[in-house]
Design an enzyme around this catalytic site. Sequence first.
Site, PDB file in Angstrom:
ATOM      1  CE  LYS B  99      -3.228   2.638   2.768  1.00  0.00           C
ATOM      2  NZ  LYS B  99      -3.916   2.797   4.055  1.00  0.00           N
ATOM      3  N   GLY B 188     -10.992   8.196   5.291  1.00  0.00           N
ATOM      4  CA  GLY B 188     -11.962   9.262   5.455  1.00  0.00           C
ATOM      5  C   GLY B 188     -13.376   8.818   5.772  1.00  0.00           C
ATOM      6  CG  ASN B 209      -6.898   1.450  11.256  1.00  0.00           C
ATOM      7  OD1 ASN B 209      -5.706   1.200  11.131  1.00  0.00           O
ATOM      8  ND2 ASN B 209      -7.505   1.208  12.392  1.00  0.00           N
ATOM      9  CB  SER B 210      -9.847   6.154  12.169  1.00  0.00           C
ATOM     10  OG  SER B 210      -8.501   6.355  11.833  1.00  0.00           O
TER      11      SER B 210
END
Lengths: 70, 264
Positions: B99, B188, B209-210
Amino acid sequence: MAEQMKTELSIWLNGKKESLDSNQLSHLLPRFKSPFAVALNGCFIAANQYPNTVLQAGDQLDIVSPIAGG
Amino acid sequence: MHSDFNIYGTQLNSRLILGSALYPSPALMQQALQQSGCEAVTLSLRRQAPEQQGGEQFWQLIRELKLQLLPNTAGCHSVQQAVTLAQMSREIFQTNWIKLELIGDDYNLQPEPMLLLQAAEHLLADGFEVLPYCTDDLVLCKRLYELGCKVLMPWAAPIGSGLGVLNPYALRTLRERLPDATLIVDAGLGVPSHACQVMEMGFDGVLLNSAVALAKDPVLMALAFSQAVAAGRSAFLAGAMPKQDFASPSTPVLGMPFWLQEAL
């Protein structure tokens, strides 16, 4: 095998200045836990090149291991 | 069920890829990854600090999950940094996937498009299977695809912002103009409806992820995202109804009581 030299040299190891009593990369590595990978002065050093890699004063050595990432 | 989703030929049944960072604990990370049903996980490399034992535990937990590993080059600001980190990743993780992240602005972590192209070209020539994290710029994505990046990962919004799709037009355009590219929206997204939205547009997958790791209940949120991704994909395949600017009754008008066919 790279030529061995018994001397003291100062390098940057993972961003910190460190004095070594050997210029052989392979002598330094046993203190690190597997898995790890190595970069010398910003360039990748493959594992099969460890025995041939000689360190010089002022070298920047990075030894990295897996961490979490996004 | 057969899946037609693949990353450089590796078939994946889940179209959700999760990151491994920011979870309240390693155990919750492991549970969330399992609950999501994801088959690929992102991770990274950092300087080894022998005094910190957390890295070993992380690596052990990740290996137990037996997922496809997608190492990133997060934090890199130059082609040399990204290439070196990719090469170190390939040796440790034994995968050609990378990535590719090359940051051009530290405030919004926006990818540096020119350096991204240079790094991608270098890594592709070196045998990597490159998944560039990029903006939603059509021309940049076209250039990356033409270079040989079969998988592109445009952002929806800045990393970790949770803002959702800031430019639906740009993402729709990417999907329409690059019909053969594997497009994974990366970064995002904040809530499952954001993931569903891009899957409805026809994106091939979602990486986040977040939004999971920072939820009050990451394990439950991982499930919610997996359901949203699956729902969005089904909706895309089903084909949405055409929009119109006027009402159209769904209940038949014929036979409606209380009105007369002829004026009194």
